[in-house]
Design an enzyme around this catalytic site. Structure first.
Site, mmCIF file in Angstrom:
data_model
loop_
_atom_site.group_PDB
_atom_site.id
_atom_site.type_symbol
_atom_site.label_atom_id
_atom_site.label_comp_id
_atom_site.label_asym_id
_atom_site.label_seq_id
_atom_site.Cartn_x
_atom_site.Cartn_y
_atom_site.Cartn_z
ATOM 1 N N ASN A 153 0.897 -1.038 -0.146
ATOM 2 C CA ASN A 153 -0.011 0.026 0.035
ATOM 3 C C ASN A 153 0.756 1.345 -0.140
ATOM 4 O OD1 ASN A 153 -1.499 2.327 1.067
ATOM 5 N ND2 ASN A 153 -3.197 0.987 1.536
ATOM 6 N N HIS A 176 0.783 6.252 2.063
ATOM 7 C CA HIS A 176 1.568 7.179 2.717
ATOM 8 C C HIS A 176 2.921 7.714 2.142
ATOM 9 C CE1 HIS A 176 -0.996 6.539 5.699
ATOM 10 N NE2 HIS A 176 -1.011 5.433 5.901
ATOM 11 N N HIS A 212 -5.553 3.718 -1.428
ATOM 12 C CA HIS A 212 -6.718 3.813 -1.104
ATOM 13 C C HIS A 212 -7.178 5.387 -1.781
ATOM 14 C CE1 HIS A 212 -9.615 4.385 2.725
ATOM 15 N NE2 HIS A 212 -10.267 4.742 1.441
ATOM 16 N N ARG A 239 -9.357 8.059 -1.122
ATOM 17 C CA ARG A 239 -10.240 8.605 0.038
ATOM 18 C C ARG A 239 -11.288 9.663 -0.683
ATOM 19 N NH1 ARG A 239 -8.935 6.640 5.406
ATOM 20 N NH2 ARG A 239 -10.793 7.969 6.115
ATOM 21 N N ARG A 292 -6.675 12.711 0.924
ATOM 22 C CA ARG A 292 -5.999 13.344 1.654
ATOM 23 C C ARG A 292 -4.620 12.753 1.366
ATOM 24 N NH1 ARG A 292 -7.645 10.136 7.168
ATOM 25 N NH2 ARG A 292 -9.237 11.046 6.884
ATOM 26 N N GLU A 349 -8.643 0.534 -2.877
ATOM 27 C CA GLU A 349 -9.425 0.600 -1.706
ATOM 28 C C GLU A 349 -10.431 1.808 -2.034
ATOM 29 O OE1 GLU A 349 -6.004 -1.219 1.348
ATOM 30 O OE2 GLU A 349 -6.825 0.717 1.591
ATOM 31 N N THR A 371 -7.217 6.711 9.951
ATOM 32 C CA THR A 371 -6.941 5.677 9.239
ATOM 33 C C THR A 371 -8.128 4.742 9.028
ATOM 34 O OG1 THR A 371 -5.775 3.505 8.678
ATOM 35 C CG2 THR A 371 -5.875 3.998 11.028
ATOM 36 N N THR A 372 -8.345 3.578 8.264
ATOM 37 C CA THR A 372 -9.522 2.822 8.244
ATOM 38 C C THR A 372 -9.732 2.186 9.785
ATOM 39 O OG1 THR A 372 -9.252 2.618 5.949
ATOM 40 C CG2 THR A 372 -10.924 1.402 6.878
ATOM 41 N N GLU A 416 -11.342 -9.252 3.011
ATOM 42 C CA GLU A 416 -9.971 -8.943 3.719
ATOM 43 C C GLU A 416 -10.309 -8.638 5.406
ATOM 44 O OE1 GLU A 416 -7.401 -6.248 1.884
ATOM 45 O OE2 GLU A 416 -6.625 -5.393 3.736
ATOM 46 N N HIS A 424 -3.936 -4.382 7.821
ATOM 47 C CA HIS A 424 -4.060 -3.206 8.551
ATOM 48 C C HIS A 424 -2.971 -3.430 10.053
ATOM 49 C CE1 HIS A 424 -5.306 0.356 10.612
ATOM 50 N NE2 HIS A 424 -5.947 0.697 9.298
HETATM 51 N N1 PXP Z 1 -6.006 -3.152 3.982
HETATM 52 C C1 PXP Z 1 -6.966 -2.085 4.050
HETATM 53 C C2 PXP Z 1 -8.297 -2.651 3.658
HETATM 54 C C3 PXP Z 1 -6.628 -0.887 4.496
HETATM 55 O O1 PXP Z 1 -7.706 0.110 4.453
HETATM 56 C C4 PXP Z 1 -5.428 -0.585 4.988
HETATM 57 C C5 PXP Z 1 -4.890 0.908 5.368
HETATM 58 O O2 PXP Z 1 -5.354 1.810 4.266
HETATM 59 C C6 PXP Z 1 -4.266 -1.445 4.673
HETATM 60 C C7 PXP Z 1 -4.684 -2.666 4.266
HETATM 61 C C8 PXP Z 1 -2.858 -1.165 5.035
HETATM 62 O O3 PXP Z 1 -2.671 -0.845 6.405
HETATM 63 P P1 PXP Z 1 -1.472 -0.458 7.066
HETATM 64 O O4 PXP Z 1 -1.114 0.849 6.437
HETATM 65 O O5 PXP Z 1 -1.714 -0.159 8.503
HETATM 66 O O6 PXP Z 1 -0.420 -1.595 6.572
#
Ligand code: PXP
Length: 279
Positions: free
Chosen positions: A19, A22, A55, A57, A61, A82, A112-113, A163, A206
């Site tokens: 992902n 960031h 993601h 959003r 952001r 996402e 965050t989610t 997931e 996550h």
């Molecule tokens: N999976 C999903 C569905 C998420 O929303 C996120 C966070 O955006 C992640 C995985 C990744 O989480 P992390 O950034 O904490 O590794």
């Protein structure tokens, strides 16, 4: 298939979805183009990522629409988008056609989610949206808590993938709460078994780090992990020394080309002496 291994004995490959949200968070802090999340995706793929997760959003952001377009056009690995279950996001997904779309709950005020999707409570609104994505050839997954009701609701919605939200478990591990962590992990283990038994493909994500990802790898039902925040943090820690060395070299090169040593007819000798702050 005759002679094929059972789930208990096989060792299915565990895919890594990286992902890159960031990277965009850091870019957006200055409003320019650096660091580029698409370049980060290229690096992740070169290093062994099986797919890229981003993601988009509603408040944009971090990842922006143009990032998604470029990820789809330039990255030759599956893109997992996402998205919140909204009209706007469904339209974007149908236009971009990522390999997969993971439907997540989204609240503007959250950092965050924070929790899983209420698949059980939102069956009526989710169902047509899922159908629409499926009709566009997108593999839909639901980001849900490790709860029986949510897993059964996901199966009833006929999505191919769930997931499992691993945030609560990862937090318990990070806080050193052994009993809570063990209980959360048991919940994830049972949820993965139940989901697989209902024919769902099981992903997880996550808050994962090296330790928790390694432990999840012990669950044969889980075939994909999506990891972001920790990896980008590690990339900063591992990459900072290289970047500082390159900056040191660039500054030294600049200095010596502007002021070659006096022996080469340069003007170095004309610089007034200055105190060295390091001494
Ligand atoms: N999976 C999903 C569905 C998420 O929303 C996120 C966070 O955006 C992640 C995985 C990744 O989480 P992390 O950034 O904490 O590794």
């Amino acid at each position: 298939m005759a002679g094929s291994p059972t789930l208990a004995t096989e060792r299915p490959r565990l895919r890594l979805g990286v992902n890159i949200d960031h990277v965009a968070t850091v870019r957006n802090a200055r409003g320019g183009r650096h660091p580029d999340p698409v370049q980060a995706a290229e690096i992740a793929v070169m290093a062994g990522a099986d797919g890229i997760t981003a993601h988009l959003r509603e408040d944009r952001r971090h990842i922006r629409d143009d990032d998604i377009n470029r990820l789809k056009a330039l990255i030759d690995r599956p893109l997992n988008l996402e998205m919140a279950a909204t009209r706007e996001m469904a339209d974007i997904a149908v236009r971009v056609r990522p390999h997969a779309a993971c439907i997540v709950p989204e609240r503007r005020e959250e950092r965050t989610t924070e929790g899983g999707l209420d698949a059980a409570g939102q069956h009526t609104t989710l169902s047509p949206l899922i159908e629409e994505l499926r009709a566009a050839g997108i593999r839909v997954s639901l980001f849900i808590a490790a709860e029986r009701a949510q897993i059964e609701a996901a199966a009833a919605l006929r999505v191919p993938v769930i997931e499992i939200h691993t945030g609560a478990w990862c937090e318990a591990v990070a806080d050193g709460h052994g009993d809570r962590a063990a209980a959360e992990f048991d919940r994830i283990r049972s949820a993965a078994k139940l989901a697989r038994g209902l024919g769902l493909e099981v992903h997880a994500g996550h808050g994962l780090d090296y330790v928790t990802a390694g432990q999840l790898a012990g669950l044969p039902e889980v075939v994909e992990l999506n990891i972001g925040h920790f990896l980008i943090g590690e990339a900063v820690m591992e990459g900072l020394a290289t970047a500082v060395r390159r900056m040191r070299a660039a500054m030294d090169r600049g200095r010596s080309s502007a002021f070659p040593p006096a022996s080469e007819g340069g003007e170095e000798g004309r610089l007034p002496p200055q105190a060295d702050p390091a001494t």
